[in-house]
Design a protein around this motif. Structure first.
Motif, PDB file in Angstrom:
ATOM      1  N   ILE A  29     -57.939 -32.131  81.346  1.00  0.00           N
ATOM      2  CA  ILE A  29     -56.886 -31.553  82.182  1.00  0.00           C
ATOM      3  C   ILE A  29     -55.891 -30.716  81.398  1.00  0.00           C
ATOM      4  N   SER A  30     -55.846 -30.891  80.075  1.00  0.00           N
ATOM      5  CA  SER A  30     -54.975 -30.026  79.268  1.00  0.00           C
ATOM      6  C   SER A  30     -55.368 -30.112  77.805  1.00  0.00           C
ATOM      7  N   PRO A  35     -54.001 -27.564  61.610  1.00  0.00           N
ATOM      8  CA  PRO A  35     -53.553 -27.923  62.956  1.00  0.00           C
ATOM      9  C   PRO A  35     -54.508 -28.916  63.606  1.00  0.00           C
ATOM     10  N   LYS A  36     -54.000 -29.600  64.626  1.00  0.00           N
ATOM     11  CA  LYS A  36     -54.772 -30.583  65.382  1.00  0.00           C
ATOM     12  C   LYS A  36     -54.825 -30.146  66.838  1.00  0.00           C
ATOM     13  N   MET A  37     -55.858 -30.603  67.526  1.00  0.00           N
ATOM     14  CA  MET A  37     -56.007 -30.306  68.945  1.00  0.00           C
ATOM     15  C   MET A  37     -55.697 -31.563  69.746  1.00  0.00           C
ATOM     16  N   GLU A  38     -54.748 -31.462  70.685  1.00  0.00           N
ATOM     17  CA  GLU A  38     -54.431 -32.553  71.589  1.00  0.00           C
ATOM     18  C   GLU A  38     -55.151 -32.303  72.910  1.00  0.00           C
ATOM     19  N   THR A  39     -55.881 -33.294  73.375  1.00  0.00           N
ATOM     20  CA  THR A  39     -56.657 -33.182  74.608  1.00  0.00           C
ATOM     21  C   THR A  39     -56.308 -34.340  75.537  1.00  0.00           C
ATOM     22  N   SER A  40     -56.015 -34.035  76.801  1.00  0.00           N
ATOM     23  CA  SER A  40     -55.804 -35.053  77.821  1.00  0.00           C
ATOM     24  C   SER A  40     -56.905 -34.935  78.865  1.00  0.00           C
ATOM     25  N   GLY A  95     -56.249 -40.422  79.673  1.00  0.00           N
ATOM     26  CA  GLY A  95     -56.124 -40.618  78.236  1.00  0.00           C
ATOM     27  C   GLY A  95     -55.778 -39.336  77.514  1.00  0.00           C
ATOM     28  N   THR A  96     -55.264 -39.490  76.318  1.00  0.00           N
ATOM     29  CA  THR A  96     -54.934 -38.363  75.451  1.00  0.00           C
ATOM     30  C   THR A  96     -55.369 -38.712  74.041  1.00  0.00           C
ATOM     31  N   TYR A  97     -55.998 -37.754  73.375  1.00  0.00           N
ATOM     32  CA  TYR A  97     -56.354 -37.954  71.977  1.00  0.00           C
ATOM     33  C   TYR A  97     -56.043 -36.690  71.182  1.00  0.00           C
ATOM     34  N   VAL A  98     -55.827 -36.891  69.898  1.00  0.00           N
ATOM     35  CA  VAL A  98     -55.550 -35.798  68.978  1.00  0.00           C
ATOM     36  C   VAL A  98     -56.669 -35.794  67.951  1.00  0.00           C
ATOM     37  N   VAL A 130     -67.845 -34.415  75.638  1.00  0.00           N
ATOM     38  CA  VAL A 130     -67.148 -33.367  76.377  1.00  0.00           C
ATOM     39  C   VAL A 130     -68.021 -32.123  76.304  1.00  0.00           C
ATOM     40  N   ASP A 131     -68.421 -31.577  77.464  1.00  0.00           N
ATOM     41  CA  ASP A 131     -69.241 -30.369  77.424  1.00  0.00           C
ATOM     42  C   ASP A 131     -68.352 -29.130  77.275  1.00  0.00           C
ATOM     43  N   ALA A 132     -68.966 -27.982  77.132  1.00  0.00           N
ATOM     44  CA  ALA A 132     -68.232 -26.733  76.887  1.00  0.00           C
ATOM     45  C   ALA A 132     -67.325 -26.347  78.048  1.00  0.00           C
ATOM     46  N   GLN A 133     -67.551 -26.892  79.244  1.00  0.00           N
ATOM     47  CA  GLN A 133     -66.715 -26.606  80.411  1.00  0.00           C
ATOM     48  C   GLN A 133     -65.615 -27.650  80.613  1.00  0.00           C
ATOM     49  N   GLY A 134     -65.537 -28.653  79.728  1.00  0.00           N
ATOM     50  CA  GLY A 134     -64.484 -29.661  79.822  1.00  0.00           C
ATOM     51  C   GLY A 134     -64.823 -30.871  80.665  1.00  0.00           C
ATOM     52  N   HIS A 135     -66.092 -31.044  81.034  1.00  0.00           N
ATOM     53  CA  HIS A 135     -66.506 -32.242  81.772  1.00  0.00           C
ATOM     54  C   HIS A 135     -66.752 -33.359  80.761  1.00  0.00           C
TER      55      HIS A 135
END
Length: 134
Positions: free
Chosen positions: A14-15, A26-31, A47-50, A120-125
């Protein structure tokens, strides 16, 4: 030893945002949000991970999340994992989660380590499976 499957689900990123690395890259934060089953009970998860890219091309991630059941059950988790970038743009993570829950249905989770497979696929699923570590 890998024990019984205790959860599975799917969802959507979602973000995402890039965070500065403290003295490093740098790090990537993913929710993400998803739905599935946890110990046989329907669940909703956020959930959120970095994740940080390491010199060998793998990712190291750390995160936290909240899981809710249909009757007000709740659990939180923290975890860590290693990600492998795939040629098709997807990422496969493997790691461990540690839960905390006072809900009777999920209270057993606080006494186990849970191993996960998360993709996580390339489309974010997203999709994942969770196993008790015995």
């Amino acid at each position: 030893m890998l024990g019984e499957k205790i959860g599975e689900g799917s969802g959507k990123v979602i973000s995402q945002r890039v965070l500065p690395g403290a003295g490093g890259p740098p790090k990537m934060e993913t929710s993400f949000q998803g739905a599935g089953k946890l110990m046989g009970l329907a669940s909703q998860e956020t959930g959120t991970y970095v994740a940080a890219l390491r010199p060998d091309g793998t990712l190291f991630g750390e995160g936290q999340g909240i899981v809710m059941g249909p009757q007000g059950e709740s659990a939180t988790w923290t975890g860590q994992g290693v990600g492998l970038l795939q040629k098709d743009g997807s990422i496969k993570y493997r790691g461990a989660l540690y839960f905390d829950s006072k809900s009777p249905t999920w209270s057993r989770l606080t006494s186990i380590a849970a191993l996960f497979e998360y993709e996580v696929d390339a489309q974010g699923h997203t999709r994942g499976q969770l196993f008790e570590w015995k």
